[in-house]
Design an enzyme around this catalytic site. Sequence first.
Site: not given
Ligand SMILES: NC(=O)C1=CN([C@@H]2O[C@H](COP(=O)(O)OP(=O)(O)OC[C@H]3O[C@@H](n4cnc5c(N)ncnc54)[C@H](O)[C@@H]3O)[C@@H](O)[C@H]2O)C=CC1
Ligand SMILES: O=C(O)C(=O)[C@H](O)COP(=O)(O)O
Length: 369
Positions: A177, A148, A238, A255, A68, A258, A210, A208, A46
């Site tokens: 989201t 959602d 970040e 961060h 990611t 994940g 963005r 958790a 990311s």
């Molecule tokens: N902190 C971390 O390490 C991690 C952070 N993430 C973040 O989490 C996000 C979500 O991950 P997933 O659930 O796998 O993605 P996903 O794409 O499967 O689900 C995201 C959901 O958010 C909904 N959405 C979009 N705009 C919206 C709004 N304005 N209000 C409410 N819902 C809305 C979408 O319709 C979708 O169902 C990722 O896009 C990523 O940015 C993901 C993995 C790790």
């Molecule tokens: O999968 C995502 O989206 C995430 O936020 C990952 O946890 C990001 O991990 P890095 O790529 O920043 O190590």
Amino acid sequence: MMKIFADENMPLVQAFFAKLGEVTLFNGRTARANDIAEADILLVRSVTQVNEALLAANKKLQFVGTATIGMDHIDRTYLAARNIAFSSAPGCNAQSVVEYVLSSLWCLAERYQWQLRDKTVGIVGVGNIGRRLANALTALHIPVLLCDPIRAKHEADFAHTDFEQLCQQADIISFHTPLTKTGLEQTTHLLNATQLAKLKPDCAIINASRGGVIDNAALLAAQQQCRRPLVLDVWEHEPEILRPLIAYCDIATAHIAGHSIEGKARGTAMLYQRCCELLQIPESAHLSELLPVPAVEKLQISANFGLPDVQNVARMLYDVRRDDALFRYHIEGKGFDWLRKSYPARREFSALQLVGQATPPWLSQLGFN
Ligand SMILES: NC(=O)C1=CN([C@@H]2O[C@H](COP(=O)(O)OP(=O)(O)OC[C@H]3O[C@@H](n4cnc5c(N)ncnc54)[C@H](O)[C@@H]3O)[C@@H](O)[C@H]2O)C=CC1
Ligand SMILES: O=C(O)C(=O)[C@H](O)COP(=O)(O)O
């Protein structure tokens, strides 16, 4: 021979890709156009902004993959215009994030002496992560509200609560989201000063997703006015985060929600599978053979094993307080990126097999094997 350029923080990238070509590792945060000008395949995480500035000098690039879930660092319009194939790793670390949120909830419940069953958790964004979290909380008899609007538009039976209502009704809000900057449902500063003022005074916030989904300056001002329980894994700008906000967090991490071993490795594996498809070659490396054997593989449980016990077992695998302590100790010195690069091993619930006469079905809803 294919030239494959990969972020140095991608686990198992040599094990998966060495047979496809020559693998060169690079620093994802500082990568510039010249560093990857010779790449046929570019694999990022990311922290690398993949756009025209990075790719204009590379005329041979065939594939870009981000290991990611989030794709806000990828200019997909530019890739399409250049006819460069792209893939992310949807769901790769969803379970890892769910386990981060569960650990945070148990930590907050202990600190504030909550009964979580008496709290309503609002989940904003109900995709791979949000739906798994909803399943896990339901298994723990914790009420949830789901927000959602995109799913609500396409799924007549989706039990949607609009964001305004959720802000007023929830006792805990967890954001899952993507970070989007355009469109009717854009999420940039979704939680802003106006919405913050509408939350219950002691409504806990967990982010958790963005950093930009919450206006961090407005959050700091609100916390200074009336401190509420707060868990932040992601921060605006970040690694240059709003440092004063840290003092107002119950849990502050870099961060890493994940970053379970499985979550990061699945990202690499998914990109490998996609590359094999594109190159039309059979897969010769498999994640199940490459994941390290967990320190604790099996745990015998009796018929008395119940919900209170699952928290103790989960904490044996992962306690978010470890990451919070590391963050507070090192953030001023070694800094945000060091904390991510040197993240200690964390296994997901699925790495532990719970063995017993009759294991309760809700254990699998939580992610246990
Ligand atoms: N902190 C971390 O390490 C991690 C952070 N993430 C973040 O989490 C996000 C979500 O991950 P997933 O659930 O796998 O993605 P996903 O794409 O499967 O689900 C995201 C959901 O958010 C909904 N959405 C979009 N705009 C919206 C709004 N304005 N209000 C409410 N819902 C809305 C979408 O319709 C979708 O169902 C990722 O896009 C990523 O940015 C993901 C993995 C790790
Ligand atoms: O999968 C995502 O989206 C995430 O936020 C990952 O946890 C990001 O991990 P890095 O790529 O920043 O190590």
